[in-house]
Motif scaffolding. Structure first.
Motif, PDB file in Angstrom:
ATOM      1  N   VAL A  77     -29.820  26.333  34.488  1.00  0.00           N
ATOM      2  CA  VAL A  77     -29.306  25.069  35.039  1.00  0.00           C
ATOM      3  C   VAL A  77     -29.855  24.852  36.446  1.00  0.00           C
ATOM      4  O   VAL A  77     -29.902  25.786  37.250  1.00  0.00           O
ATOM      5  N   VAL A  78     -30.262  23.608  36.708  1.00  0.00           N
ATOM      6  CA  VAL A  78     -30.588  23.196  38.079  1.00  0.00           C
ATOM      7  C   VAL A  78     -29.622  22.072  38.435  1.00  0.00           C
ATOM      8  O   VAL A  78     -29.362  21.185  37.595  1.00  0.00           O
ATOM      9  N   ARG A  79     -29.068  22.126  39.626  1.00  0.00           N
ATOM     10  CA  ARG A  79     -28.146  21.072  40.065  1.00  0.00           C
ATOM     11  C   ARG A  79     -28.781  19.705  39.920  1.00  0.00           C
ATOM     12  O   ARG A  79     -29.956  19.532  40.251  1.00  0.00           O
ATOM     13  N   GLY A  86     -39.264  21.368  40.587  1.00  0.00           N
ATOM     14  CA  GLY A  86     -39.945  22.624  40.259  1.00  0.00           C
ATOM     15  C   GLY A  86     -39.045  23.847  40.282  1.00  0.00           C
ATOM     16  O   GLY A  86     -39.510  24.964  40.029  1.00  0.00           O
ATOM     17  N   ILE A  87     -37.752  23.647  40.544  1.00  0.00           N
ATOM     18  CA  ILE A  87     -36.852  24.817  40.628  1.00  0.00           C
ATOM     19  C   ILE A  87     -36.656  25.460  39.251  1.00  0.00           C
ATOM     20  O   ILE A  87     -36.682  26.691  39.121  1.00  0.00           O
ATOM     21  N   GLY A  88     -36.492  24.639  38.217  1.00  0.00           N
ATOM     22  CA  GLY A  88     -36.285  25.166  36.870  1.00  0.00           C
ATOM     23  C   GLY A  88     -37.470  26.023  36.430  1.00  0.00           C
ATOM     24  O   GLY A  88     -37.298  27.112  35.866  1.00  0.00           O
ATOM     25  N   LYS A 116     -34.659  16.852  25.829  1.00  0.00           N
ATOM     26  CA  LYS A 116     -36.110  16.698  25.984  1.00  0.00           C
ATOM     27  C   LYS A 116     -36.630  17.354  27.259  1.00  0.00           C
ATOM     28  O   LYS A 116     -37.728  17.917  27.280  1.00  0.00           O
ATOM     29  N   ALA A 117     -35.875  17.285  28.360  1.00  0.00           N
ATOM     30  CA  ALA A 117     -36.343  17.874  29.625  1.00  0.00           C
ATOM     31  C   ALA A 117     -36.507  19.380  29.474  1.00  0.00           C
ATOM     32  O   ALA A 117     -37.542  19.957  29.853  1.00  0.00           O
ATOM     33  N   ALA A 118     -35.496  20.030  28.897  1.00  0.00           N
ATOM     34  CA  ALA A 118     -35.563  21.489  28.751  1.00  0.00           C
ATOM     35  C   ALA A 118     -36.665  21.874  27.753  1.00  0.00           C
ATOM     36  O   ALA A 118     -37.435  22.812  28.008  1.00  0.00           O
ATOM     37  N   ILE A 119     -36.775  21.137  26.646  1.00  0.00           N
ATOM     38  CA  ILE A 119     -37.807  21.464  25.652  1.00  0.00           C
ATOM     39  C   ILE A 119     -39.192  21.328  26.283  1.00  0.00           C
ATOM     40  O   ILE A 119     -40.069  22.177  26.090  1.00  0.00           O
ATOM     41  N   SER A 120     -39.359  20.296  27.111  1.00  0.00           N
ATOM     42  CA  SER A 120     -40.649  20.099  27.771  1.00  0.00           C
ATOM     43  C   SER A 120     -40.940  21.239  28.755  1.00  0.00           C
ATOM     44  O   SER A 120     -42.073  21.732  28.843  1.00  0.00           O
ATOM     45  N   LEU A 121     -39.899  21.676  29.489  1.00  0.00           N
ATOM     46  CA  LEU A 121     -40.077  22.814  30.394  1.00  0.00           C
ATOM     47  C   LEU A 121     -40.501  24.063  29.614  1.00  0.00           C
ATOM     48  O   LEU A 121     -41.497  24.717  29.966  1.00  0.00           O
ATOM     49  N   TYR A 122     -39.773  24.383  28.546  1.00  0.00           N
ATOM     50  CA  TYR A 122     -40.079  25.605  27.793  1.00  0.00           C
ATOM     51  C   TYR A 122     -41.465  25.510  27.147  1.00  0.00           C
ATOM     52  O   TYR A 122     -42.217  26.478  27.122  1.00  0.00           O
ATOM     53  N   ASP A 123     -41.769  24.326  26.645  1.00  0.00           N
ATOM     54  CA  ASP A 123     -43.071  24.089  26.035  1.00  0.00           C
ATOM     55  C   ASP A 123     -44.186  24.359  27.054  1.00  0.00           C
ATOM     56  O   ASP A 123     -45.179  25.022  26.759  1.00  0.00           O
TER      57      ASP A 123
END
Ligand SMILES: CC(C)(COP(=O)(O)OP(=O)(O)OC[C@H]1O[C@@H](n2cnc3c(N)ncnc32)[C@H](O)[C@@H]1OP(=O)(O)O)[C@@H](O)C(=O)NCCC(=O)NCCS
Length: 157
Positions: A77-79, A86-88, A116-123
């Motif tokens: 989690v990022v606030r 770029g923190i995540g 979608k945000a998290a999936i894009s980060l992990y991707d």
């Protein structure tokens, strides 16, 4: 808190962080972790749980369990007011690097199919979809996308 990331650092979770984390958790997740869930991470033999601090204040947090040779990411989690900076990505790098030091050779996680945000980060970190768990989340019946990073040894490529 300023928007500057110059002071960003990662520290292990301690008990004094938990009240502030709970306040972030309840506005972030539809099924937030309880205080007890965070307390369990304090002395988890196979766990890493990090808090991201910016200007000494909690900007995010995340954890992973290292189960034999697999890192399983449990929470990231990022606030809300500090997202997109770029923190995540840095938090995931820190978690995966430390998990590798503990013997992990691969990593897995579950994410809501609508996230979608998290999936894009992990991707972007090299995770790929391994499978879909239909109706996995009890609060709304949403599917979970199971993602895997199969070569943590040579990561990042
Ligand atoms: C997912 C989350 C941790 C990302 O943290 P963040 O600090 O905002 O992410 P970053 O700024 O490091 O962005 C890294 C990448 O994530 C992706 N990303 C982040 N926000 C995005 C958005 N709103 N839409 C699409 N992709 C996004 C992008 O691929 C981005 O890379 P880019 O900047 O090169 O485009 C954050 O949105 C969050 O806390 N969400 C709520 C909690 C959550 O869903 N956690 C994941 C549970 S599995």
């Amino acid at each position: 808190m300023s928007g500057s990331l110059a002071t960003l650092r990662f520290v292990p979770l301690n008990k004094s962080h938990i009240p502030e984390i709970l306040a972030i958790e309840v506005v972030t997740h539809s099924a937030p972790w309880s205080s007890k869930s965070f307390e369990n991470e304090l002395d988890h033999k196979h766990g890493i749980f990090l808090v991201a601090l910016v200007d000494g204040k909690i900007a995010g947090y995340g954890g992973t369990w290292v189960l034999i040779d697999e890192a399983h990411v449990t929470n990231v989690v990022v606030r809300e007011d500090l997202r997109g900076l770029g923190i995540g990505r840095k938090l995931m790098h820190e978690l995966l690097t430390r998990a590798r030091e503990m013997g992990a050779v691969c990593a897995t996680l579950e994410v809501r199919s609508s996230n979608k945000a998290a999936i894009s980060l992990y991707d972007s970190l090299g995770f790929v979809q391994a499978t879909l768990r239909k109706h996995y989340y009890p609060d709304n019946g949403e599917d979970a996308v199971v993602m895997m990073l199969d070569d943590l040894i040579h990561w990042p490529k």
